[in-house]
Design a protein around this motif. Structure first.
Motif, PDB file in Angstrom:
ATOM      1  N   THR A 124       5.549  -6.556  -8.721  1.00  0.00           N
ATOM      2  CA  THR A 124       6.804  -6.545  -7.961  1.00  0.00           C
ATOM      3  C   THR A 124       7.142  -5.151  -7.453  1.00  0.00           C
ATOM      4  OG1 THR A 124       8.130  -6.181  -9.965  1.00  0.00           O
ATOM      5  CG2 THR A 124       7.727  -8.477  -9.305  1.00  0.00           C
ATOM      6  N   ARG A 125       6.328  -4.144  -7.781  1.00  0.00           N
ATOM      7  CA  ARG A 125       6.673  -2.793  -7.340  1.00  0.00           C
ATOM      8  C   ARG A 125       6.418  -2.637  -5.850  1.00  0.00           C
ATOM      9  NH1 ARG A 125       2.599   0.354  -5.855  1.00  0.00           N
ATOM     10  NH2 ARG A 125       0.659   0.592  -7.016  1.00  0.00           N
ATOM     11  N   ALA A 126       7.042  -1.619  -5.268  1.00  0.00           N
ATOM     12  CA  ALA A 126       6.887  -1.363  -3.841  1.00  0.00           C
ATOM     13  C   ALA A 126       5.476  -0.869  -3.534  1.00  0.00           C
ATOM     14  CB  ALA A 126       7.914  -0.326  -3.381  1.00  0.00           C
ATOM     15  N   MET A 127       4.998  -1.204  -2.371  1.00  0.00           N
ATOM     16  CA  MET A 127       3.680  -0.756  -1.937  1.00  0.00           C
ATOM     17  C   MET A 127       3.711   0.741  -1.648  1.00  0.00           C
ATOM     18  SD  MET A 127       1.387  -2.307   1.207  1.00  0.00           S
ATOM     19  CE  MET A 127       2.004  -3.952   0.825  1.00  0.00           C
ATOM     20  N   ARG A 128       2.724   1.473  -2.162  1.00  0.00           N
ATOM     21  CA  ARG A 128       2.643   2.909  -1.921  1.00  0.00           C
ATOM     22  C   ARG A 128       1.865   3.190  -0.630  1.00  0.00           C
ATOM     23  NH1 ARG A 128       0.979   4.463  -8.162  1.00  0.00           N
ATOM     24  NH2 ARG A 128       3.081   4.413  -9.041  1.00  0.00           N
ATOM     25  N   PRO A 129       2.036   4.381  -0.061  1.00  0.00           N
ATOM     26  CA  PRO A 129       1.289   4.722   1.157  1.00  0.00           C
ATOM     27  C   PRO A 129      -0.211   4.570   0.950  1.00  0.00           C
ATOM     28  CG  PRO A 129       3.009   6.344   0.764  1.00  0.00           C
ATOM     29  CD  PRO A 129       2.981   5.454  -0.446  1.00  0.00           C
ATOM     30  N   GLU A 150      -1.836   1.779   0.389  1.00  0.00           N
ATOM     31  CA  GLU A 150      -2.192   0.555  -0.317  1.00  0.00           C
ATOM     32  C   GLU A 150      -2.194  -0.638   0.642  1.00  0.00           C
ATOM     33  OE1 GLU A 150      -0.906   1.273  -4.952  1.00  0.00           O
ATOM     34  OE2 GLU A 150       0.594   0.409  -3.592  1.00  0.00           O
ATOM     35  N   VAL A 151      -2.991  -1.652   0.288  1.00  0.00           N
ATOM     36  CA  VAL A 151      -3.126  -2.854   1.114  1.00  0.00           C
ATOM     37  C   VAL A 151      -2.852  -4.070   0.250  1.00  0.00           C
ATOM     38  CG1 VAL A 151      -4.688  -4.227   2.553  1.00  0.00           C
ATOM     39  CG2 VAL A 151      -4.858  -1.719   2.564  1.00  0.00           C
ATOM     40  N   ASP A 152      -2.012  -4.972   0.750  1.00  0.00           N
ATOM     41  CA  ASP A 152      -1.698  -6.205   0.028  1.00  0.00           C
ATOM     42  C   ASP A 152      -2.955  -7.053  -0.133  1.00  0.00           C
ATOM     43  OD1 ASP A 152      -0.173  -8.125  -1.252  1.00  0.00           O
ATOM     44  OD2 ASP A 152       0.457  -9.092   0.612  1.00  0.00           O
ATOM     45  N   ASP A 153      -3.118  -7.643  -1.319  1.00  0.00           N
ATOM     46  CA  ASP A 153      -4.261  -8.485  -1.679  1.00  0.00           C
ATOM     47  C   ASP A 153      -5.560  -7.703  -1.824  1.00  0.00           C
ATOM     48  OD1 ASP A 153      -2.614 -10.732  -1.682  1.00  0.00           O
ATOM     49  OD2 ASP A 153      -3.045 -11.196   0.418  1.00  0.00           O
ATOM     50  N   VAL A 154      -5.490  -6.380  -1.759  1.00  0.00           N
ATOM     51  CA  VAL A 154      -6.649  -5.526  -2.020  1.00  0.00           C
ATOM     52  C   VAL A 154      -6.360  -4.641  -3.236  1.00  0.00           C
ATOM     53  CG1 VAL A 154      -8.122  -3.653  -1.160  1.00  0.00           C
ATOM     54  CG2 VAL A 154      -7.415  -5.510   0.381  1.00  0.00           C
ATOM     55  N   ASP A 155      -5.254  -3.896  -3.166  1.00  0.00           N
ATOM     56  CA  ASP A 155      -4.852  -3.069  -4.306  1.00  0.00           C
ATOM     57  C   ASP A 155      -4.080  -3.907  -5.322  1.00  0.00           C
ATOM     58  OD1 ASP A 155      -5.654  -0.258  -3.396  1.00  0.00           O
ATOM     59  OD2 ASP A 155      -4.519  -1.015  -1.687  1.00  0.00           O
ATOM     60  N   TYR A 156      -3.158  -4.691  -4.844  1.00  0.00           N
ATOM     61  CA  TYR A 156      -2.357  -5.621  -5.650  1.00  0.00           C
ATOM     62  C   TYR A 156      -1.992  -6.819  -4.781  1.00  0.00           C
ATOM     63  CZ  TYR A 156      -1.384  -2.118  -9.320  1.00  0.00           C
ATOM     64  OH  TYR A 156      -1.494  -1.206 -10.342  1.00  0.00           O
TER      65      TYR A 156
END
Length: 204
Positions: A39-44, A46-52
């Motif tokens: 649920t944490r915010a995506m960091r610079p 990062e890619v959805d479904d790749v990192d988290y």
């Protein structure tokens, strides 16, 4: 096909766990890092479904209610969880799977997978840990101080793990991780399953 090994890898934030695992995956075959939900915010960068798998709290809570997680935990102000179905599918295909989780999640996984192999990664010193956290340039001084306070508590759980790796010299720490993976693949159960045909021919 032999069944893969489930690895639990934990470390305080800033110990270099993610970089070590990335290098391990790039240099070893048949091993992957599980992608967790958070649920944490995506960091610079990062890619959805790749990192988290980035989800909101409502979606995360719904998945808990559905029993979808092998483990889930709250870390700082955010939630993290590992979907069970995907893990079991990869292991059955013969893949080794790494869970990059904290000590709370590790306890939950051991209850369901007592055969899991657990590794705790330590920084060489507290000073080095603070420098690494500050070097990210993403967190405020207040957040870094908070993470440093939490790090001692996290590191106190090291006796619960099978292996300890100190990430001082990166290449040395990576070599130690690779040695752990190699040793697990050479264990009698895994090898006898993998070499069934060869053993049959040798013993004819």
């Amino acid at each position: 096909m032999s069944t893969g090994t489930l690895y639990i890898v934990s470390a305080p934030s800033g110990a270099g766990k993610t970089s070590l695992l990335k290098a391990l995956i790039e240099t070893e075959e048949q091993i992957m890092v599980s992608i967790s939900h958070t649920t944490r915010a995506m960091r610079p960068g990062e890619v959805d479904d790749v990192d988290y798998h980035f989800v909101d709290r409502d979606a995360f809570t719904r998945m808990i209610g559905e029993g979808a997680f092998l483990e889930h935990a709250q870390v700082f102000d955010n939630f993290y969880g590992t979907a069970e179905s995907g893990i079991r599918s990869q292991l059955e295909r013969g893949m080794d799977v790494v869970l990059e989780i904290d000590w709370q999640g590790a306890r939950q996984v051991r209850q369901r997978f007592p055969e899991a192999v657990s590794i705790f990664i330590l920084p060489p010193t507290q000073q080095a840990l603070r420098q690494r956290l500050g070097g990210r340039g993403q967190d405020s001084a207040e957040i870094i101080d908070r993470r440093m306070r939490e790090a001692k508590g996290e590191m106190s759980h090291y006796p619960e793990y099978d292996y300890l790796v100190v990430n001082d010299l990166f290449d040395q720490a990576l070599g130690e991780l690779r040695a752990i993976v190699t040793s697990q693949r050479l264990r009698m159960g895994a090898q006898s399953e993998r070499l069934q045909e060869r053993l049959r021919m040798l013993l004819e």
